[in-house]
Design a protein around this motif. Structure first.
Motif, PDB file in Angstrom:
ATOM      1  N   ARG A  89       0.805  -1.222   0.000  1.00 50.81           N
ATOM      2  CA  ARG A  89       0.000   0.000   0.000  1.00 50.81           C
ATOM      3  C   ARG A  89       0.835   1.268   0.000  1.00 50.81           C
ATOM      4  O   ARG A  89       0.303   2.359  -0.211  1.00 50.81           O
ATOM      5  CB  ARG A  89      -0.937   0.016   1.203  1.00 50.81           C
ATOM      6  CG  ARG A  89      -0.249   0.283   2.548  1.00 50.81           C
ATOM      7  CD  ARG A  89      -1.284   0.376   3.647  1.00 50.81           C
ATOM      8  NE  ARG A  89      -0.706   0.579   4.968  1.00 50.81           N
ATOM      9  CZ  ARG A  89      -0.534   1.773   5.533  1.00 50.81           C
ATOM     10  NH1 ARG A  89      -0.871   2.882   4.879  1.00 50.81           N
ATOM     11  NH2 ARG A  89      -0.038   1.872   6.759  1.00 50.81           N
ATOM     12  N   PHE A  90       2.146   1.163   0.228  1.00 54.82           N
ATOM     13  CA  PHE A  90       3.001   2.341   0.234  1.00 54.82           C
ATOM     14  C   PHE A  90       3.470   2.735  -1.165  1.00 54.82           C
ATOM     15  O   PHE A  90       4.088   3.776  -1.349  1.00 54.82           O
ATOM     16  CB  PHE A  90       4.214   2.091   1.133  1.00 54.82           C
ATOM     17  CG  PHE A  90       3.837   1.667   2.520  1.00 54.82           C
ATOM     18  CD1 PHE A  90       3.291   2.572   3.402  1.00 54.82           C
ATOM     19  CD2 PHE A  90       4.005   0.351   2.926  1.00 54.82           C
ATOM     20  CE1 PHE A  90       2.923   2.177   4.688  1.00 54.82           C
ATOM     21  CE2 PHE A  90       3.652  -0.055   4.206  1.00 54.82           C
ATOM     22  CZ  PHE A  90       3.105   0.856   5.082  1.00 54.82           C
ATOM     23  N   ARG A  91       3.177   1.914  -2.160  1.00 53.16           N
ATOM     24  CA  ARG A  91       3.561   2.221  -3.537  1.00 53.16           C
ATOM     25  C   ARG A  91       2.772   3.405  -4.087  1.00 53.16           C
ATOM     26  O   ARG A  91       1.689   3.733  -3.590  1.00 53.16           O
ATOM     27  CB  ARG A  91       3.327   1.010  -4.437  1.00 53.16           C
ATOM     28  CG  ARG A  91       4.161  -0.206  -4.115  1.00 53.16           C
ATOM     29  CD  ARG A  91       3.719  -1.393  -4.949  1.00 53.16           C
ATOM     30  NE  ARG A  91       2.357  -1.810  -4.604  1.00 53.16           N
ATOM     31  CZ  ARG A  91       1.656  -2.708  -5.286  1.00 53.16           C
ATOM     32  NH1 ARG A  91       2.168  -3.274  -6.360  1.00 53.16           N
ATOM     33  NH2 ARG A  91       0.434  -3.033  -4.884  1.00 53.16           N
ATOM     34  N   ARG A  92       3.304   4.022  -5.129  1.00 52.23           N
ATOM     35  CA  ARG A  92       2.549   5.048  -5.825  1.00 52.23           C
ATOM     36  C   ARG A  92       1.308   4.441  -6.457  1.00 52.23           C
ATOM     37  O   ARG A  92       1.281   3.248  -6.781  1.00 52.23           O
ATOM     38  CB  ARG A  92       3.411   5.721  -6.897  1.00 52.23           C
ATOM     39  CG  ARG A  92       4.586   6.519  -6.354  1.00 52.23           C
ATOM     40  CD  ARG A  92       5.428   7.071  -7.478  1.00 52.23           C
ATOM     41  NE  ARG A  92       5.951   6.004  -8.325  1.00 52.23           N
ATOM     42  CZ  ARG A  92       6.616   6.202  -9.452  1.00 52.23           C
ATOM     43  NH1 ARG A  92       6.832   7.451  -9.875  1.00 52.23           N
ATOM     44  NH2 ARG A  92       7.073   5.186 -10.141  1.00 52.23           N
ATOM     45  N   VAL A 103      -2.071   0.312  -9.544  1.00 51.74           N
ATOM     46  CA  VAL A 103      -2.996   0.038 -10.636  1.00 51.74           C
ATOM     47  C   VAL A 103      -2.385  -0.944 -11.634  1.00 51.74           C
ATOM     48  O   VAL A 103      -3.073  -1.859 -12.127  1.00 51.74           O
ATOM     49  CB  VAL A 103      -3.385   1.355 -11.337  1.00 51.74           C
ATOM     50  CG1 VAL A 103      -4.179   1.069 -12.615  1.00 51.74           C
ATOM     51  CG2 VAL A 103      -4.204   2.226 -10.390  1.00 51.74           C
ATOM     52  N   GLU A 104      -1.102  -0.801 -11.912  1.00 51.95           N
ATOM     53  CA  GLU A 104      -0.433  -1.685 -12.864  1.00 51.95           C
ATOM     54  C   GLU A 104       0.096  -2.960 -12.220  1.00 51.95           C
ATOM     55  O   GLU A 104       0.734  -3.768 -12.890  1.00 51.95           O
ATOM     56  CB  GLU A 104       0.713  -0.929 -13.548  1.00 51.95           C
ATOM     57  CG  GLU A 104       0.242   0.259 -14.377  1.00 51.95           C
ATOM     58  CD  GLU A 104       1.396   1.048 -14.982  1.00 51.95           C
ATOM     59  OE1 GLU A 104       2.570   0.661 -14.734  1.00 51.95           O
ATOM     60  OE2 GLU A 104       1.135   2.029 -15.700  1.00 51.95           O
ATOM     61  N   ASP A 105      -0.182  -3.126 -10.926  1.00 58.04           N
ATOM     62  CA  ASP A 105       0.237  -4.314 -10.175  1.00 58.04           C
ATOM     63  C   ASP A 105       1.735  -4.556 -10.352  1.00 58.04           C
ATOM     64  O   ASP A 105       2.182  -5.658 -10.646  1.00 58.04           O
ATOM     65  CB  ASP A 105      -0.565  -5.539 -10.617  1.00 58.04           C
ATOM     66  CG  ASP A 105      -0.408  -6.694  -9.638  1.00 58.04           C
ATOM     67  OD1 ASP A 105      -0.061  -6.436  -8.476  1.00 58.04           O
ATOM     68  OD2 ASP A 105      -0.618  -7.856 -10.045  1.00 58.04           O
ATOM     69  N   ASN A 138       8.500   2.408  -2.015  1.00 55.11           N
ATOM     70  CA  ASN A 138       8.255   3.843  -1.962  1.00 55.11           C
ATOM     71  C   ASN A 138       8.432   4.333  -0.528  1.00 55.11           C
ATOM     72  O   ASN A 138       8.312   3.566   0.431  1.00 55.11           O
ATOM     73  CB  ASN A 138       6.839   4.146  -2.458  1.00 55.11           C
ATOM     74  CG  ASN A 138       6.669   5.616  -2.824  1.00 55.11           C
ATOM     75  OD1 ASN A 138       7.632   6.303  -3.143  1.00 55.11           O
ATOM     76  ND2 ASN A 138       5.435   6.088  -2.789  1.00 55.11           N
ATOM     77  N   ALA A 139       8.723   5.623  -0.379  1.00 58.68           N
ATOM     78  CA  ALA A 139       8.979   6.207   0.932  1.00 58.68           C
ATOM     79  C   ALA A 139       7.700   6.764   1.552  1.00 58.68           C
ATOM     80  O   ALA A 139       6.773   7.179   0.844  1.00 58.68           O
ATOM     81  CB  ALA A 139      10.019   7.309   0.817  1.00 58.68           C
ATOM     82  N   ASP A 185       1.129  13.512   7.572  1.00 64.05           N
ATOM     83  CA  ASP A 185       1.578  12.169   7.220  1.00 64.05           C
ATOM     84  C   ASP A 185       1.539  11.981   5.706  1.00 64.05           C
ATOM     85  O   ASP A 185       0.489  12.112   5.081  1.00 64.05           O
ATOM     86  CB  ASP A 185       0.645  11.155   7.905  1.00 64.05           C
ATOM     87  CG  ASP A 185       1.159   9.725   7.848  1.00 64.05           C
ATOM     88  OD1 ASP A 185       1.887   9.381   6.897  1.00 64.05           O
ATOM     89  OD2 ASP A 185       0.815   8.951   8.750  1.00 64.05           O
ATOM     90  N   TRP A 186       2.717  11.720   5.116  1.00 65.64           N
ATOM     91  CA  TRP A 186       2.776  11.316   3.706  1.00 65.64           C
ATOM     92  C   TRP A 186       2.780   9.801   3.664  1.00 65.64           C
ATOM     93  O   TRP A 186       3.734   9.162   4.107  1.00 65.64           O
ATOM     94  CB  TRP A 186       4.014  11.883   3.011  1.00 65.64           C
ATOM     95  CG  TRP A 186       4.141  11.375   1.603  1.00 65.64           C
ATOM     96  CD1 TRP A 186       4.968  10.377   1.154  1.00 65.64           C
ATOM     97  CD2 TRP A 186       3.401  11.816   0.467  1.00 65.64           C
ATOM     98  NE1 TRP A 186       4.776  10.167  -0.197  1.00 65.64           N
ATOM     99  CE2 TRP A 186       3.826  11.036  -0.643  1.00 65.64           C
ATOM    100  CE3 TRP A 186       2.417  12.778   0.277  1.00 65.64           C
ATOM    101  CZ2 TRP A 186       3.295  11.220  -1.920  1.00 65.64           C
ATOM    102  CZ3 TRP A 186       1.893  12.957  -0.996  1.00 65.64           C
ATOM    103  CH2 TRP A 186       2.339  12.187  -2.076  1.00 65.64           C
ATOM    104  N   THR A 187       1.722   9.196   3.157  1.00 64.24           N
ATOM    105  CA  THR A 187       1.544   7.751   3.236  1.00 64.24           C
ATOM    106  C   THR A 187       2.242   6.971   2.130  1.00 64.24           C
ATOM    107  O   THR A 187       2.176   5.745   2.111  1.00 64.24           O
ATOM    108  CB  THR A 187       0.048   7.411   3.168  1.00 64.24           C
ATOM    109  OG1 THR A 187      -0.465   7.771   1.872  1.00 64.24           O
ATOM    110  CG2 THR A 187      -0.728   8.161   4.243  1.00 64.24           C
ATOM    111  N   GLY A 188       2.914   7.678   1.227  1.00 64.04           N
ATOM    112  CA  GLY A 188       3.497   7.045   0.047  1.00 64.04           C
ATOM    113  C   GLY A 188       2.658   7.271  -1.184  1.00 64.04           C
ATOM    114  O   GLY A 188       3.168   7.259  -2.309  1.00 64.04           O
TER     115      GLY A 188
END
Length: 243
Positions: free
Chosen positions: A160-163, A168-170, A175-176, A193-196
């Motif tokens: 879930r931390f990915r952009r 969407v593209e699996d 990611n930070a 909070d930046w969730t990624g």
């Protein structure tokens, strides 16, 4: 995308001066240790991609000693509680306290998943491994004055931390994420909070002082389609019950 239960509880000490939480939706480097446990619930008025509300309930418990060795936090979460049941997962976190009011953690959200009858995934965020580090900076002595402390958290993870594009593209990606919590009052903090994937901001409140009830109202996805989320948790001590 559904957010997991906001991590509103960072149980660092028991007593009349409990500290508010330090993140909204990102994991921190702190965690529950032996004798710590909590129950909680989360609600959002709509999910990231749908218009209907959603919620979750969770129970967590800590093991081990993060000061001398390693603490382990185990959290079982039931997703979709507002509309459905029987869908959820178990998340794991290993954490270690460091000198200077700091802590590091390694975790796997939704390490174990269970599905409902139509075999839909328990959560669209899937399994999310991460590492995180947090540090508390004391700005004023005692923790009872306005703007007494600042807690910074940085980390990286997948799932879930990915952009959003990678989700969407699996596509596998790391990611930070990062968060900052300022204790503006003895019983309240402001958290960014930046969730990624997007920015969230809110409050973490301990409304009854010495009672370990934590409430975190916040707004997620501030840079896209803002939506209201809220989490609440009650912590308690199990010393003598759980080894």
């Amino acid at each position: 995308y559904r957010l997991p239960l906001p991590p509103t509880v960072e149980i660092l000490a028991w007593g009349p001066n409990l500290a508010p939480g330090v993140t909204v939706a990102s994991p921190s480097g702190f965690g529950a240790a032996r004798g710590d446990a909590f129950v909680g619930a989360g609600f959002q008025h709509r999910t990231r991609t749908f218009t209907r509300p959603d919620g979750a309930v969770a129970v967590g418990v800590g093991f081990g000693d993060p000061q001398d060795r390693v603490g382990v936090e185990v959290v079982a979460t039931s997703f979709g509680t507002v509309r459905t049941c029987c869908r959820g997962g178990v998340s794991l976190k290993a954490h270690r306290l460091l000198p200077g009011n700091a802590s590091v953690a390694m975790g796997l959200e939704n390490a174990l998943l269970w599905n409902d009858k139509d075999h839909r995934p328990a959560t669209d965020s899937g399994r999310s491994p991460y590492v995180a580090a947090s540090k508390l900076f004391l700005l004023r002595d005692g923790g009872v004055h306005p703007f007494s402390s600042l807690t910074l958290t940085v980390g990286a993870g997948s799932g879930r931390f990915r952009r959003e594009r990678d989700v969407v593209e699996d596509r596998f990606a790391v990611n930070a994420f990062a968060a900052a919590g300022v204790r503006v009052l003895p019983t309240g903090s402001i958290v960014v909070d930046w969730t990624g994937q997007d920015l969230a901001a809110g409050l973490s409140l301990v409304p009854w002082g010495g009672r370990p009830l934590f409430v975190t109202p916040a707004v997620a996805d501030l840079t896209t389609r803002p939506r209201f989320i809220v989490g609440a948790a009650y912590g308690f001590n199990t010393a003598g019950i759980i080894p």
